[in-house]
Design an enzyme around this catalytic site. Structure first.
Site, PDB file in Angstrom:
ATOM      1  N   LYS A 212       0.832  -1.208   0.000  1.00 49.07           N
ATOM      2  CA  LYS A 212       0.000   0.000   0.000  1.00 49.07           C
ATOM      3  C   LYS A 212       0.871   1.265   0.000  1.00 49.07           C
ATOM      4  CE  LYS A 212      -3.020   3.054   0.343  1.00 49.07           C
ATOM      5  NZ  LYS A 212      -4.300   3.243   0.927  1.00 49.07           N
ATOM      6  N   CYS A 266      -3.448  10.925   1.668  1.00 46.36           N
ATOM      7  CA  CYS A 266      -2.782   9.654   1.376  1.00 46.36           C
ATOM      8  C   CYS A 266      -1.439   9.847   0.686  1.00 46.36           C
ATOM      9  CB  CYS A 266      -3.695   8.813   0.497  1.00 46.36           C
ATOM     10  SG  CYS A 266      -5.357   8.715   1.160  1.00 46.36           S
TER      11      CYS A 266
HETATM   12  N1  SAJ Z   1      -2.379  14.751  -8.564  1.00 49.76           N
HETATM   13  C1  SAJ Z   1      -1.594  15.477  -9.449  1.00 49.76           C
HETATM   14  N2  SAJ Z   1      -1.320  14.950 -10.675  1.00 49.76           N
HETATM   15  C2  SAJ Z   1      -1.782  13.728 -11.047  1.00 49.76           C
HETATM   16  C3  SAJ Z   1      -2.567  12.972 -10.146  1.00 49.76           C
HETATM   17  C4  SAJ Z   1      -2.855  13.507  -8.909  1.00 49.76           C
HETATM   18  O1  SAJ Z   1      -1.153  16.603  -9.145  1.00 49.76           O
HETATM   19  O2  SAJ Z   1      -1.488  13.311 -12.181  1.00 49.76           O
HETATM   20  C5  SAJ Z   1      -2.683  15.295  -7.235  1.00 49.76           C
HETATM   21  C6  SAJ Z   1      -4.178  15.533  -7.010  1.00 49.76           C
HETATM   22  O3  SAJ Z   1      -4.580  16.749  -7.559  1.00 49.76           O
HETATM   23  C7  SAJ Z   1      -4.259  15.496  -5.487  1.00 49.76           C
HETATM   24  C8  SAJ Z   1      -3.192  14.466  -5.115  1.00 49.76           C
HETATM   25  O4  SAJ Z   1      -2.338  14.339  -6.250  1.00 49.76           O
HETATM   26  O5  SAJ Z   1      -3.917  16.751  -4.926  1.00 49.76           O
HETATM   27  C9  SAJ Z   1      -3.732  13.100  -4.741  1.00 49.76           C
HETATM   28  O6  SAJ Z   1      -4.791  12.733  -5.605  1.00 49.76           O
HETATM   29  P1  SAJ Z   1      -4.917  11.266  -6.242  1.00 49.76           P
HETATM   30  O7  SAJ Z   1      -6.093  11.266  -7.128  1.00 49.76           O
HETATM   31  O8  SAJ Z   1      -3.622  10.869  -6.847  1.00 49.76           O
HETATM   32  O9  SAJ Z   1      -5.078  10.313  -4.992  1.00 49.76           O
HETATM   33  P2  SAJ Z   1      -6.019  10.247  -3.685  1.00 49.76           P
HETATM   34  O10 SAJ Z   1      -5.253  10.808  -2.540  1.00 49.76           O
HETATM   35  O11 SAJ Z   1      -7.387  10.761  -3.918  1.00 49.76           O
HETATM   36  O12 SAJ Z   1      -6.132   8.632  -3.538  1.00 49.76           O
HETATM   37  C10 SAJ Z   1      -4.940   7.850  -3.503  1.00 49.76           C
HETATM   38  C11 SAJ Z   1      -5.085   6.664  -4.490  1.00 49.76           C
HETATM   39  N3  SAJ Z   1      -3.803   6.003  -4.658  1.00 49.76           N
HETATM   40  C12 SAJ Z   1      -3.305   5.720  -5.877  1.00 49.76           C
HETATM   41  O13 SAJ Z   1      -3.868   6.039  -6.902  1.00 49.76           O
HETATM   42  C13 SAJ Z   1      -2.021   4.973  -5.909  1.00 49.76           C
HETATM   43  C14 SAJ Z   1      -6.149   5.697  -3.971  1.00 49.76           C
HETATM   44  O14 SAJ Z   1      -6.216   4.537  -4.800  1.00 49.76           O
HETATM   45  C15 SAJ Z   1      -5.828   5.271  -2.535  1.00 49.76           C
HETATM   46  O15 SAJ Z   1      -6.790   4.381  -2.009  1.00 49.76           O
HETATM   47  C16 SAJ Z   1      -5.815   6.531  -1.681  1.00 49.76           C
HETATM   48  O16 SAJ Z   1      -4.762   7.387  -2.173  1.00 49.76           O
HETATM   49  C17 SAJ Z   1      -5.541   6.136  -0.250  1.00 49.76           C
HETATM   50  O17 SAJ Z   1      -6.510   6.121   0.535  1.00 49.76           O
HETATM   51  O18 SAJ Z   1      -4.408   5.786   0.081  1.00 49.76           O
END
Ligand code: SAJ
Length: 422
Positions: A212, A266
């Protein structure tokens, strides 16, 4: 093993959907939370968090009598712990919520019960959980000391669902299940197979914990790479979004998107659980964290540069005449969650330093939270902001903001998400 009754400890973004998913399979579920108002809300068949389709699932489960919430644990066959694991000073993981949850269920445990840790946890936490339970119940045996013959089975099965798509991903994603012993793994697998349509993959507890953390650390490193590219491209006059699109046409390249920084609970947290256990062996993950954490400052500098440019072009204006509109405050697109949001951090910081008006536009909420309401940030509608802004700062790529493009109208734009290209 036969599971007639399950208990989910922690009824937040993970625990409540999981409780509803189990209840949908006609398992009687008792959800436990320390928040009385959340418990009362759920018992009325309503929800206290925003997540698509969760309201319908909870309402059906409560109405049919399969889901109930309570402040106090009761005996059950399986216990799923889904409480937060934030970090404290110097990014050390705070396991106190897990420990409290463990000690709260210990009095109702009985021989043959299954305990699953779903909370994202540093390596070794499932083992600690087993020790905490043993300390409370010397009359029962636990797998860390008694192995396969233990009275209680304990496993880690990390949640992996994406906020906004939780109800779908909960059922369709593969699950990684790691018990303290193989029998623990097998017991936990039996429970997940009741509602998961993805594959339930078996491993040991430590590997499941690390898996994870690895997923979220990998995403953090990838986003840091995109954020670093965005700074380089800004200096060289290259459109970073076009660049990434082109590079991603290579069959083995998949670069993520730059933004104003990484938010949520996360991706910006979990890499620290690896780093804090191996500081000397994690230069890459630490660099990624720094790059992503420093991106908001870079955005603020870009906005300040734009303000200075406007003043240069219009010498009759003073800095107080200039209105900055911050489009989006949530931590990512199409959600209402403002916690740990880089957009919010940028908007508040600009409001505190810019002498003119700073507008915060967030179509997914109806008012600013109390903690921000007293700041100089003014909550504004999209329509009004479009009329009054001098600097158009795009912080979150909400679908509502894709319907217009101030760049094409010749406005001064700082676009951190690449949706207002010319
Ligand atoms: N972000 C970027 N660029 C991207 C993708 C995301 O700047 O290309 C930013 C988003 O805007 C945000 C942050 O990253 O600020 C996190 O967003 P996210 O969509 O990447 O993730 P979370 O925090 O909503 O959810 C993540 C997920 N993990 C992965 O995709 C590996 C989810 O599957 C997990 O269950 C969750 O963390 C968790 O609970 O750990």
């Amino acid at each position: 093993m036969k599971i007639n009754k399950a208990s989910v400890i922690g009824l937040g973004y993970i625990g409540l959907p999981t409780a509803a998913a189990l209840a949908t399979q006609k398992i009687s579920v008792l959800g436990i939370d320390v928040n009385k108002s959340a418990v009362d809300t759920i018992n009325q068949g309503k929800i206290h968090i925003v997540e698509p389709e969760l309201d319908v699932a909870v309402q059906a489960a409560v109405t049919r009598g399969y889901l109930q919430a309570s402040l106090t644990p009761e005996p059950a066959d399986a216990f799923l712990i889904a409480v937060p694991t934030p970090f404290i000073d110097d990014h050390e993981p705070d396991l106190s919520y897990i420990e409290k949850a463990a000690r709260s269920i210990a009095p109702v445990l009985k021989k043959g019960d299954l305990v699953i840790l779903e909370s994202t946890s540093p390596v070794g936490t499932t083992d600690k959980l087993s020790h905490w339970l043993e300390a409370e119940r010397s009359d029962l045996t636990f797998p860390h000391s008694r192995g396969e013959s233990s009275d209680i089975r304990i496993a880690h099965c990390p949640e992996r669902v994406l906020p906004g798509q939780v109800m779908y991903e909960l059922v369709h994603n593969d699950r990684v299940i790691g018990g303290i012993t193989p029998r623990c793994t097998e017991a936990a697998r039996g429970l997940y197979e009741k509602f998961v349509r993805g594959e339930c993959v078996e491993t040991d507890a430590k590997t499941a914990e690390m898996c994870k953390l690895t997923e979220n650390a990998a995403r953090d490193v990838s986003i840091a790479f995109a954020n670093e590219l965005s700074v380089i491209c800004d200096r060289t006059g290259i459109d970073v979004w076009e660049l990434i699109q082109l590079a991603n046409r290579h069959p083995r390249i998949n670069i993520l998107q730059p933004g104003p920084g990484v938010g949520g609970h996360c991706i910006a947290v979990d890499p620290w659980f690896i780093i804090s256990q191996s500081r000397d062996a994690t230069p890459l993950m630490q660099a990624a964290r720094n790059i992503n954490d420093n991106k908001p400052e870079w955005v603020i500098q870009k906005v300040n540069d734009s303000v200075q440019q406007i003043l240069k072009d219009a010498p009759d204006k003073t800095i107080s005449d200039i209105t900055i509109a911050c489009f989006g405050l949530a931590f990512k697109a199409d959600i209402d969650d403002l916690r740990e949001s880089p957009a919010m951090r940028i908007a508040e910081s600009l409001a505190a330093s810019h002498p003119g008006a700073v507008l915060g536009i967030e179509p997914n909420i109806s008012e600013l939270p109390d903690s921000v309401a007293t700041s100089a940030l003014t909550f504004e509608s999209t329509e009004q902001a479009l009329l009054t802004a001098d600097v158009y700062l795009l912080l979150v790529d909400h679908r509502q903001f894709r319907r217009f493009n101030p760049s094409r109208a010749g406005k001064v734009v700082v676009d951190t998400r690449g949706i207002w290209a010319l």
